[in-house]
Motif scaffolding. Sequence first.
Motif, PDB file in Angstrom:
ATOM      1  N   TRP A 243     -79.944  71.668  69.461  1.00 35.82           N
ATOM      2  CA  TRP A 243     -78.809  70.972  68.899  1.00 35.82           C
ATOM      3  C   TRP A 243     -77.786  72.180  68.623  1.00 35.82           C
ATOM      4  CZ3 TRP A 243     -76.762  72.009  64.322  1.00 35.82           C
ATOM      5  CH2 TRP A 243     -77.670  72.213  63.131  1.00 35.82           C
ATOM      6  N   LEU A 244     -78.331  73.272  68.065  1.00 32.28           N
ATOM      7  CA  LEU A 244     -77.760  74.187  67.499  1.00 32.28           C
ATOM      8  C   LEU A 244     -76.734  75.119  68.461  1.00 32.28           C
ATOM      9  CD1 LEU A 244     -78.086  76.458  64.350  1.00 32.28           C
ATOM     10  CD2 LEU A 244     -77.201  77.463  66.385  1.00 32.28           C
ATOM     11  N   PRO A 245     -77.242  75.546  69.722  1.00 38.18           N
ATOM     12  CA  PRO A 245     -76.562  76.096  70.705  1.00 38.18           C
ATOM     13  C   PRO A 245     -75.459  75.305  71.200  1.00 38.18           C
ATOM     14  CG  PRO A 245     -78.883  76.666  71.051  1.00 38.18           C
ATOM     15  CD  PRO A 245     -78.756  75.761  70.055  1.00 38.18           C
ATOM     16  N   ASP A 246     -75.651  73.947  71.351  1.00 36.77           N
ATOM     17  CA  ASP A 246     -74.733  72.906  71.854  1.00 36.77           C
ATOM     18  C   ASP A 246     -73.589  72.873  70.803  1.00 36.77           C
ATOM     19  OD1 ASP A 246     -76.271  72.877  74.047  1.00 36.77           O
ATOM     20  OD2 ASP A 246     -76.627  70.868  73.885  1.00 36.77           O
ATOM     21  N   ALA A 247     -73.914  72.997  69.402  1.00 36.28           N
ATOM     22  CA  ALA A 247     -73.130  72.753  68.330  1.00 36.28           C
ATOM     23  C   ALA A 247     -71.911  73.940  68.446  1.00 36.28           C
ATOM     24  CB  ALA A 247     -73.775  72.757  67.057  1.00 36.28           C
ATOM     25  N   MET A 248     -71.849  74.817  69.388  1.00 34.50           N
ATOM     26  CA  MET A 248     -70.744  75.728  69.376  1.00 34.50           C
ATOM     27  C   MET A 248     -69.594  75.012  69.938  1.00 34.50           C
ATOM     28  SD  MET A 248     -71.878  78.377  68.087  1.00 34.50           S
ATOM     29  CE  MET A 248     -73.306  77.556  67.223  1.00 34.50           C
ATOM     30  N   ALA A 249     -69.560  73.920  70.458  1.00 36.74           N
ATOM     31  CA  ALA A 249     -68.514  72.985  70.872  1.00 36.74           C
ATOM     32  C   ALA A 249     -67.464  73.097  69.765  1.00 36.74           C
ATOM     33  CB  ALA A 249     -68.896  71.741  71.510  1.00 36.74           C
TER      34      ALA A 249
END
Length: 639
Positions: free
Chosen positions: A242-248
């Motif tokens: 989830w954390l890399p995608d949270a860069m949105a």
Amino acid sequence: MIELIWLIPLLPLIGFLINGIGQHILPKSLIGVIGSGVVLASFLISCGIFSTVYEARVAGDAAVFTQEIFNWIKVGNLSISLSFLVDPLSSIMLLIVTGIGFLIHVYSIGYMHKDKGFGKFFAYLNLFIFFMLLLVLGSNYLVMFIGWEGVGLCSYLLIGFWYTNDSYASAAKKAFVMNRIGDLGFLLAVFFIFYAFGSLEFASVFPKAKELAMGDTSLLVITILLFIAATGKSAQIPLFTWLPDAMAGPTPVSALIHAATMVTAGIYMIARSNIMFTLSPVTMQIIAIIGVATALLAAFIALTQNDIKKVLAYSTVSQLGYMFLGLGVGAFTGAFFHVLTHAFFKALLFLGAGSVIHAMSDEQDMRKMGGLRKKLPVTYFTMLIGTIAIAGIPPLSGFFSKDEILAFAFAENKLLWTIGFIAALCTAFYMFRLLYLTFFGTFRGTEEQKHHLHESPVSMTLPLIILAVLAAVGGLMNIPEALGGGHKLANFLAPVFADSQSIKGTFHIDHQTEYILMAVSALAAVIMAVVAYGRYVKRGYVPKSDALEDSGLHKLSYHKLYVDELYDSVIVKPLNAFSRFLYKVIDRSGIDGIVNGIGNLFVSSGKGIRQLQNGHVGFYIFMMVVAVVVLFVYGILSV
């Protein structure tokens, strides 16, 4: 100052209410002042409280202060108060949350000044700070859980802040759902803690836990559940995607939530509960193994990513893995020391990346950057300091904290040290790769981007400079004895980890071995920086387009080991198929079929009976006669 503890979380909550209600009324300048001002006020009070705690520690006191706000729940044997705990551990966390939080608020004034949701953004940031402070200050597991859930909610709101973009909204949902998996572990742990100890207050639970035997089953269950909670919040295998995608989310969100505060909540929770984990060696081994595996896996993925924020995101996952490795081998002070230094250099790197993205008109692909050091001198210099710090090159902060964790790992298990060392090599390479692709060589963007390149405003560069200074000198707070230091941080935190220390014994590694480990680690980091320089600056290599990156290990790294695809095939698609089955077969054909069938039966019956009411008198007389005959026959037969 201790009596002012309650103001620390209250002020950001007030800021949230004012900016939330007045987001369409108040001018942006006032919103920025209110949002930043309340966090600054909390920081100043936190400084006063830290001073009180420090003075108490110097005097030899344990420096533990509790303030009860009100009695919250009292049912049977359960008595829970909304109360705050200040000790050496929480006093430092207060400085991190409010201090770095303030810098990020100031940075956001410049970064978000053109956004239509400016007021809402600052309201969400203030709300996040409130919940994070609640998590840190809570004197029992229930108050901590409220803060834990609150930061999860704010994470969802801030990651999906630009919700009109479907991919950003999906990233927010992914973060929310994966965090809920871990949060279930926390909730179950709360129930088990109350069942085992009859209380949720730290002051009651920890002394009782200390009396239990090593490897006690109840402690094993509780610590495993708490660790599951930490894997969700602090992005460890298997709940890290989830954390890399949270860069949105907007870049200040990445810096605040996913570098300095929220993702370290799991480390803080385990450090706070250290005595229970120390008495559960099986859990400690699991934590160490998962931590070092996460550190290596995330570092491997970061080697080939081209999105500047994705590289930093996987770097965060990797550094969190180091912190868990420290916790797993009993280096509680070392793990918390890395929380501190990581907050400095990772917030700096994220904000620096935001400055680059701001100058590049929202471009995040490093392949379209290059040659920016002359156009963005402040951003370049500060990111250079952050890169050296995270790479573990002395004398910057990351070297000292990472070295302490690896030294403990070496003493505990040579394999753990080896894997951690390899991850450190990868860290140095991918971070200098990021620096070289972004700031060196020739500019690879469009002419329009080149025309608009400029250094960020003071509101953005000033936080970068302050964080760069902290990243440079932060390691001085816990210099090891081998280098002439006195472990000041370890001495300050000693009361928090005293029980665990007495059980595990004093860590000792001879100075000669420590010198060798330091030298090997530092030299390897420098070599990786030189290798990256030769590849990306001297030879001017620029990663190819996505479709051409198709070789073995490179492909695995670039496609993130296909973990998301694996989860999609094993979990998401089967669940979607099962949901469709429940909807079409059970819900529509089964439940709806029965309900609708009964309804249709009565409707059809009504339509049939209605035909008897045709308005013909003769027919009514005929039916009356038939009814009389039927009643007459029934009367005869029933005699």
